[in-house]
Write an enzyme that holds these catalytic residues in place. Structure first.
Site, PDB file in Angstrom:
ATOM      1  N   TYR A 171       0.851  -1.204   0.000  1.00 56.14           N
ATOM      2  CA  TYR A 171       0.000   0.000   0.000  1.00 56.14           C
ATOM      3  C   TYR A 171       0.882   1.249   0.000  1.00 56.14           C
ATOM      4  CZ  TYR A 171      -2.859   3.699   2.198  1.00 56.14           C
ATOM      5  OH  TYR A 171      -3.473   4.881   2.502  1.00 56.14           O
ATOM      6  N   ALA A 172       1.846   1.279   0.915  1.00 62.28           N
ATOM      7  CA  ALA A 172       2.701   2.461   1.045  1.00 62.28           C
ATOM      8  C   ALA A 172       3.436   2.751  -0.261  1.00 62.28           C
ATOM      9  CB  ALA A 172       3.703   2.252   2.179  1.00 62.28           C
TER      10      ALA A 172
HETATM   11  N1  LIG Z   1      -8.680   9.232   6.162  1.00 67.86           N
HETATM   12  C1  LIG Z   1      -7.358   9.146   6.363  1.00 67.86           C
HETATM   13  O1  LIG Z   1      -6.839   9.435   7.455  1.00 67.86           O
HETATM   14  C2  LIG Z   1      -6.472   8.743   5.207  1.00 67.86           C
HETATM   15  C3  LIG Z   1      -5.138   8.437   5.515  1.00 67.86           C
HETATM   16  C4  LIG Z   1      -4.277   8.135   4.472  1.00 67.86           C
HETATM   17  C5  LIG Z   1      -4.732   8.170   3.157  1.00 67.86           C
HETATM   18  N2  LIG Z   1      -6.040   8.449   2.888  1.00 67.86           N
HETATM   19  C6  LIG Z   1      -6.449   8.496   1.471  1.00 67.86           C
HETATM   20  O2  LIG Z   1      -7.395   9.530   1.260  1.00 67.86           O
HETATM   21  C7  LIG Z   1      -8.250   9.149   0.152  1.00 67.86           C
HETATM   22  C8  LIG Z   1      -9.702   9.306   0.589  1.00 67.86           C
HETATM   23  O3  LIG Z   1      -9.936   8.390   1.632  1.00 67.86           O
HETATM   24  P1  LIG Z   1     -11.089   8.577   2.731  1.00 67.86           P
HETATM   25  O4  LIG Z   1     -10.458   8.435   4.059  1.00 67.86           O
HETATM   26  O5  LIG Z   1     -11.888   9.787   2.425  1.00 67.86           O
HETATM   27  O6  LIG Z   1     -11.902   7.242   2.489  1.00 67.86           O
HETATM   28  P2  LIG Z   1     -13.456   6.938   2.175  1.00 67.86           P
HETATM   29  O7  LIG Z   1     -13.512   5.463   2.043  1.00 67.86           O
HETATM   30  O8  LIG Z   1     -14.311   7.632   3.168  1.00 67.86           O
HETATM   31  O9  LIG Z   1     -13.692   7.626   0.773  1.00 67.86           O
HETATM   32  C9  LIG Z   1     -13.343   6.994  -0.446  1.00 67.86           C
HETATM   33  C10 LIG Z   1     -14.471   7.242  -1.432  1.00 67.86           C
HETATM   34  O10 LIG Z   1     -14.117   6.608  -2.668  1.00 67.86           O
HETATM   35  C11 LIG Z   1     -15.189   5.786  -3.082  1.00 67.86           C
HETATM   36  N3  LIG Z   1     -14.620   4.654  -3.846  1.00 67.86           N
HETATM   37  C12 LIG Z   1     -13.963   3.578  -3.320  1.00 67.86           C
HETATM   38  N4  LIG Z   1     -13.587   2.744  -4.305  1.00 67.86           N
HETATM   39  C13 LIG Z   1     -13.986   3.305  -5.465  1.00 67.86           C
HETATM   40  C14 LIG Z   1     -13.898   2.904  -6.816  1.00 67.86           C
HETATM   41  N5  LIG Z   1     -13.292   1.760  -7.159  1.00 67.86           N
HETATM   42  N6  LIG Z   1     -14.433   3.692  -7.785  1.00 67.86           N
HETATM   43  C15 LIG Z   1     -15.062   4.872  -7.428  1.00 67.86           C
HETATM   44  N7  LIG Z   1     -15.199   5.282  -6.161  1.00 67.86           N
HETATM   45  C16 LIG Z   1     -14.650   4.527  -5.182  1.00 67.86           C
HETATM   46  C17 LIG Z   1     -15.861   5.337  -1.795  1.00 67.86           C
HETATM   47  O11 LIG Z   1     -17.187   4.874  -1.992  1.00 67.86           O
HETATM   48  C18 LIG Z   1     -15.783   6.619  -0.971  1.00 67.86           C
HETATM   49  O12 LIG Z   1     -16.860   7.494  -1.232  1.00 67.86           O
HETATM   50  C19 LIG Z   1      -7.851   7.724  -0.228  1.00 67.86           C
HETATM   51  O13 LIG Z   1      -6.953   7.771  -1.326  1.00 67.86           O
HETATM   52  C20 LIG Z   1      -7.135   7.217   1.018  1.00 67.86           C
HETATM   53  O14 LIG Z   1      -6.210   6.197   0.738  1.00 67.86           O
HETATM   54  C21 LIG Z   1      -6.929   8.738   3.895  1.00 67.86           C
END
Ligand SMILES: NC(=O)c1ccc[n+]([C@@H]2O[C@H](COP(=O)([O-])OP(=O)(O)OC[C@H]3O[C@@H](n4cnc5c(N)ncnc54)[C@H](O)[C@@H]3O)[C@@H](O)[C@H]2O)c1
Length: 285
Positions: A171-172
């Protein structure tokens, strides 16, 4: 080299930083980072186009945007697939003939598989959800963006792509690839009017990363965990994305900004409420 001072864009209305711009956001469903970005961009006058696998979450964002007087539409697609990317990008281009801002936000660390137990299939899954679509959606929009006079690309990745992540190196490394893709894209297409920057997310409360459930009795943990002493919210990420998407950052490209309450800067140092100072070892002497 241009020395034209008029190359600095005018900002006519500081309350409407994306007025009339077409902004594509992947994973813009409600309660996530992408949803907050979609809402804030629309509040600043953008015409928002969302690619979202979850129809209900996408519709909830559109409803919130519309209730606030903005413009947004959601497309129920899976950006891990060629057909999902094609459906989304051609709908945006057929409707508007251009795209001015792209936020590649979809990503996930789940299912978390320890590396010694991982398989080529689990590596492929991590690639599809975190990296493949960043290439695919960017490639579909890049030429129209250049032909439309340029634009801004914001790639949402993770602090785990900017430091060693012991829990899940695959993942990283996908997130690190998104960060480096961003930097390289910026270097290659700056003269064509494209800016590209990334956001390294950490500690942000969403459905995917739920920092509240199970920690209700541990408010004091935040003081130790994040140098700014609090949990992050999708709005914290959205404000950074607005800065990077808009002309506020017109001379910034190729950067990856940790939006993490200082966890990367802290780099292994934790504030110990007991000791009343920062410590870098599990037991304070
Ligand atoms: N929340 C954190 O602290 C955190 C930390 C590190 C990285 N991230 C990154 O931030 C980004 C957003 O994450 P988040 O925390 O808001 O998560 P989340 O799961 O709340 O939001 C992700 C959104 O993407 C949609 N989604 C998932 N798979 C999909 C697909 N195949 N096609 C279309 N839509 C899709 C989901 O339904 C959701 O609405 C991601 O790239 C995640 O890896 C978040």
């Amino acid at each position: 080299m241009s020395t034209d001072p008029d190359a600095v864009p005018e900002i006519d209305d500081w309350n409407r930083l994306l007025e009339g711009r077409v902004a594509a956001v992947t994973g813009g469903g409600a309660d996530g980072v992408g949803g907050a970005i979609a809402e804030l961009f629309a509040a600043h006058g953008a015409i928002v186009e969302i690619a979202e696998i979850d129809g209900e979450r996408g519709a909830a964002t559109v409803e919130a945007v519309t209730a606030a007087g903005g413009s947004a539409r959601t497309h129920e697609v899976d950006v891990r697939t060629e057909s999902g990317v094609e459906t989304f990008t051609s709908a945006v281009l057929d409707t508007h003939g251009r795209v001015d801002v792209l936020v590649n936000n979809v990503g996930d660390y789940r299912p978390l598989v320890r590396f010694h137990e991982s398989t080529p299939e689990s590596w492929e899954d991590m690639y599809r959800i975190n990296l493949w679509h960043v290439y695919a959606v960017t490639q579909a929009f890049l030429t129209p963006m250049i032909e439309g006079g340029g634009g801004s690309i914001v790639n949402v990745h993770s602090v785990e792509g900017m430091r060693g992540f012991p829990g899940e190196p695959v993942y990283a490394s996908m997130k690190a690839a998104v960060a480096h893709f961003t930097t390289s894209l910026a270097a290659g297409y700056g003269r064509k009017g494209i800016r590209a920057n990334g956001i390294g997310v950490d500690l942000t409360q969403t459905r995917q990363v739920d920092y509240i459930s199970g920690y209700e009795d541990h408010e004091d943990l935040w003081e130790a965990w994040a140098p700014v002493g609090r949990l992050g919210w999708p709005a914290d990420q959205a404000r950074t994305a607005l800065f990077l998407a808009s002309d506020l950052s017109s001379f910034i490209t190729g950067h990856n900004i940790p939006v993490d309450g200082g966890t990367k800067a802290g780099g292994g140092w934790f504030f110990s409420p007991d000791a009343g100072r920062f410590v870098n070892r599990p037991k304070t002497l």
